[in-house]
Every structure is written in structure tokens, then in C-alpha cells.
Design an enzyme around this catalytic site. Sequence first.
Site, short mmCIF file in Angstrom:
data_model
loop_
_atom_site.label_atom_id
_atom_site.label_comp_id
_atom_site.label_asym_id
_atom_site.label_seq_id
_atom_site.Cartn_x
_atom_site.Cartn_y
_atom_site.Cartn_z
N LEU A 48 0.82 -1.21 0.00
CA LEU A 48 0.00 0.00 0.00
C LEU A 48 0.85 1.26 0.00
O LEU A 48 0.43 2.30 -0.51
CB LEU A 48 -0.92 0.02 1.23
CG LEU A 48 -1.94 -1.12 1.34
CD1 LEU A 48 -2.70 -1.02 2.65
CD2 LEU A 48 -2.91 -1.08 0.16
N ASP B 178 4.45 15.69 10.05
CA ASP B 178 4.56 15.21 8.66
C ASP B 178 3.18 15.20 8.00
O ASP B 178 2.77 14.21 7.39
CB ASP B 178 5.19 13.83 8.61
CG ASP B 178 5.63 13.44 7.17
OD1 ASP B 178 5.70 14.36 6.34
OD2 ASP B 178 5.87 12.26 6.93
#
Length: 751
Positions: free
Chosen positions: A15, A170
Site C-alpha cells: 500500500l 509530517d
Amino acid sequence: MQSTVNYLWHTDDLLGQGATASVYKARNKKSGELVAVKVFNTASYLRPREVQVREFEVLRKLNHQNIVKLFAVEETGGSRQKVLVMEYCSSGSLLSVLESPENAFGLPEEEFLVVLRCVAHVNALSGPKDSLPPKVSPRHEAVPGQRASSPLSAVAGMNHLRENGIVHRDIKPGNILRLLGEEGQSIYKLTDFGAARELDDDEKFVSVYGTEEYLHPDMYERAVLRKPQQKTFGVTVDLWSIGVTLYHAATGSLPFVPFGGPRRNKEMMYRITTEKPAGAIAGTQKEENGPLEWSYTLPVTCRLSLGLQSQLVPILANILEVEQAKCWGFDQFFAETSDILQRVIVHVFSLSQAVLHHVYIHAHNTIAIFLEAVYEQTRVAPQHQKFLFEGHFWVLEPNLSAQHIAHTTASSPLTLLSTASETPKGLAFKDPAQDIPKFFPKVDLQADYTTAKSVLGAGYQALWLARTLLAGQELMLRGLYWETFQATCRRTLEVTRMALLFLSSSLGTERFSSVAGMTEMQELKKVTELRSRLRALAEALSRCSHSITESQTSLSNLRSELLKNRDQVHADRSIQQIQYCLDKMNLIYKQFKKSRMRPGLGYNEEQIHKLDKVNFSRLAKRLLQLFQETCVQKYQTSLVTHGRWMREVHETRNHLRMVGCSVAAYNTEAQGAQESLSKILDQVSHQLLQDRTREAQVSPPLTAPYPSPALTDLVLQMQELCEEMKLLAFDLQDNNRVIEGLSRPPSAPDS
């Protein structure tokens, strides 16, 4: 195949992959439930142990609907690598959504609001409280609107996340995953807390994490440019990343782009972000060594309404602020974003401008505030605003709550009428055909994929614009039809003709013929004068009747023309033709997407690839031709025609207003005539009574008094005329009221 005690996955089901871990789609061995497993690699174990366990600890503490859930922490059997077992989001990430050609120019407004709600609620709530109280403007009131989340759940989430004091470090579209709810709605969840850490109020950190396009300039300077500096960073670095993410979601592109791109021109990238003027939300360099160009608004290609943009731009300007001291804190950011999310949207179509507006208003605000918000977007003053909804006038009392406004949609808005006559401006848009790239003659799999993606994105933008333009034509025709339907002259014409019929019978040659020669009586002289006044009134009403008939004919012709054009709009098939081209182009694009991952193509595959490029270009040319020569031209023609129709309606309204003034004057005169008749009748009746009294005194008792036949007949006729004049006065008064309602948009519902 790899596994832990309870979960199993294949390495082909990748993924995502980062520097320290890979994420795979996995299954529970017992239930078969799909999950995501994050498997850490060898490099991750070279980090300090406190850094290694930080993500586990952070995820264990967090429990929020917009944060990916942590189910378990396990180990693989052989290498005993740490594995995080997490919630599986089947629809990719926000980045994959934005990477889709359909969203090349940003998300649709409804989807953007979902992202704003998810991202703002998680990130604004996850940071520590600001040391200073938020500077919330007076317009913010903490009362939820129709679109807001439950206030209790929002407060509960805020308390939970703020108590943990987490800074993500992030934030970017790739770390915001998407899944579909049970009703097909998007749900976005923040993931990848590998860089996250707990941070108390006013605490700073020195370590650098993040993705460079979304990094705060101070972090960018040290992490990307490798320049030594002693700066520390606070929680506001997340706000900068959120600002870049929201701009990306709203426009489909990054806000700060040097010539050659952010990754190729890093020094200029840093310069753009640090030299950005206050209030600017984007900066670009279009030529090598060229000047920097600043933007203070979102681009015209953005699919967000101007109503939402006006709310969003100040937020972006205040969180995309380099100096941490000037940047908003989380409390301020959350207050402002919550203010947007707690508002309801009222769709308003300005008929005179031919523009659909989205007015963001709090449900608890008064309608007076709503009318002022409409003025800010349309420049139509509140006293000149009248509204239609589904063909009926919608009365908006300024003192009532905005909850009394009708529930609107983009296809069923309030139609704003204005007494002012102006040239309709229509929708402002940029032709998607401008600046689209062309294929290189030679086969370059990566370049061909990139070109196809850009052209396909322009095609989807053309489709969205075509639908918007066609919907605008429908709203123009529908709104104008409703207005002309309301402005019918039938009732006015009937009343005027009834008055004329009455006057014609009242002024016939047989009327008063029995007393025509008795001009020596003062009362009869007054009757003669009154008769002349009534003749003049009849002539004036005849002119009004003719004028109203002309207006009725004009509006009837206009309505027929409107119906004809509505049929043409409904019969338009350009949308289906554009969609057909897009479907064909999309198949080729998907093949190019697969091919770019290969090192090269065989001879036959390369020939097919070349043919696909030719077909793709042909389909794109056909699509853009349909958009420009059919959709745009029809829309521009409709704007010109709509302007002519609006002027015609405006002139008719002014004409009826003048007729209304005339009828008002005639009404006054008719009332005066009725009063004069009453006085004359009283005088004649008094005279007749005196004559009867005298005759009774001089005549023999058994002889009945015989009054003058002429006077008796005059009294009867005057009584009849007086009653008819009363009816005439009533009809003229009613006629005047109707014309006043026709000559301008009424302030009450049409009966």
C-alpha cells in the site's frame, strides 16, 4: 507470504513504502477482516529506541474518528520485526484523490469541506493549547449550523486530543487516508505518526521531519538546504503543512512553485516561502531567473465557490506565515475553521448578473445579516433584494432567524431579483484548452503518461465547466420565466376594461336625456361638468387599457420564447458527447499509466502505443472543440439574449409603474367624482322633498302629490350612478394595487 500470530499478508499487496517501513494490505487469520500492517525494516532499528517506540505510544493514546485506529502491535515469526496492525482505508489517500485527473484543478466544494472538517478537527485539536487566547473576530459565535458536527462530540474530541498534546510533524495529502462510509460519504483519517511526538505548551523541538514541499521554511532550510542554524520549532510548523495541504486540495497544485519545480530549484523554493508578502497565499516563478509572482486569491480554475473562498483565504494567509510569532496558533485556526464548518450554505442565483452564489451564514443569524452577506457578493443593496423560490415570492423578514430561509441546493436556489438594470456578467472561467501540453513525436513512456494526465485533467475541467454553464442557462431561463409569470397583466386589464364598460354605459346618449334641457338648475350644470370629467377619465383609461394590452402581449411573447429556449437547453447533448470522449481517453490514460512502470515496449506494443497517442489527441481535440464551439458559444449567446430579455422586463416594469401612477391619479379623480355626485344627489333630493312639501300644503287633502317627473327620474339615475361610481372607485383602487405589484417585485407572497 508473511504473517504474525493473528495476521497474514503478501508482499505484492503493498500500500505504501517509506524510509523505515512498508505498509501492506493484510487479513485477520480468523475473521478474514481486512487490515493494514506497517512492517518496519532494518533501518528503523538504527534509530534510538525512544524514537522507535514513539509511534506505538502516540497511537495507543489517540482515539478519534479521523485518526487511523491501532488494533495491535505484533511481530513477524522469523525476523521478529515489529508490526503495527491498523485500520484499513480502502480508497487510497488524499494524495491519490488529488492525483486523479478528475481533480487536477482541485476538489469539488462538498468534498473539500469534508477534508477541511477531518483535517482541521484532528490537527487543530491535536496540538497543544496556545499560550495566548485566540483573536476571534466578533462574527464567530459557537452555535452550530446544519452542516456542523455535533458540538458535544467536537468538544470531547478536542479535550481528548489536547490533553495528549500531539504534534504530527509530517502532515501532507499522502498521510491523510480515505475510506467510504456506509452511505457512500468520504471519511478522511490522519495516519503515519512516525514523526509525531508529544509537545507541551510553548515547548520546542530541534529534530527535522516531514516532506519538503510541505515543510515550514525554517525546517526546510536545515533539512533540505542543509544549512546549519540554531532555530527551534514549535507546533505552528504543523499549521504551515496544513496550509499547503488545504491549498493543494482546493486548487490541485502546490502554492509555492519555482521555475523547474520544487525538487529541482530548492534555493528558489526557499526564497519564495521566506519572501512571501503578508496576505499572499501563493507564489510562482514562471521563467528561469524570472520575477516572483504573488497571489492573494485562489486561482480562477478553483472549483470552490467565491463564498467559501472568501472564508478560506484569510485562514490560509494567516497559517502560511513564515514568522512563528505572526502565525496563528491552533486555537485561532480551529476557531476560524469551525466557524466555516458551522455555517449553512444558502444558494442564491442573481438573475440580473446570471451568477450562482454560495452564501455562508450561521443558522442562528438574523435574515438581516444574510441580506448583508448577499450584498457583499452581489452588490445588490438589501432594500432592492427580492427573492423567488420555486416560482413563488419568498418573503424574508429581516428580524427573523436565518432558519426561516428555504432549504436550497445548487439546482434549486433562491432567485434574486433586482430593480436595477445591468448587463449580466455570467460565470468567470478559464478555458481549459489554454496551456495544455502536446505529445512529443518520439515514444517516451513517462513523458507520454504525464502529458496524457494533464490533457485528461483539462478534459475533466471542461466537463465540469460545461455542466456549470448548462446549469446556469437553465437557471437564467427558469428565473426569468417565473418573473414574467408573476408580472402578468391579465388582472389589471380586466379591471381597466370593467371601468371602461361602466363609463361607456354611464356616458351614453340616453343617460340624463330626460333632463338634458333643464340646464337652468345649478345641480344640472354640475352634472354636465361631471359628465365631461368622466369622458376624459374614460379616454385616459382607454389609453391605459391599450398600454396594458401591449405589455401583456410583450410578456406573453417573451414567455413563449423562454419556453422554447428551455426546451433547447434540455435537448442539449454536449455533456454526453464530452463524457464519451473522456471515457475513451481514460482507457488510454490507464494503459499509459501501466506502461510507464515498464523499462520499454516491444515493437508491436510500441506501434499500438503510437496509435493510442494519435487517438488520444484526436479525442482531446474533439472534446475541447465541443466545449468551445458548443458549450461556451451557446452560453455566451444565452448571456446576450438574457441581457436583452432582462432589459425588456425592466422596461415593462417601468412602463407599468407609470401606468400605476396614472391609475392612482384616476382613482383619486373617480373618488372626487363620486363625492360630487353624492353632494348633487343630496341637493336634488332635498329640493325634491321641498317641492313635495309645498305641493302637499296647497293641494286638496285627497289629492296625492305628484313630484316633477324630471326631478324624480334625475334622482333615481343619480342614485344609480352614485352606486356605480362607488364600484368604479373600488375597482380603480384595486387596479392601482395590482399595477403597483406588477411594476416591481412585491414584498409579500403572491396570492
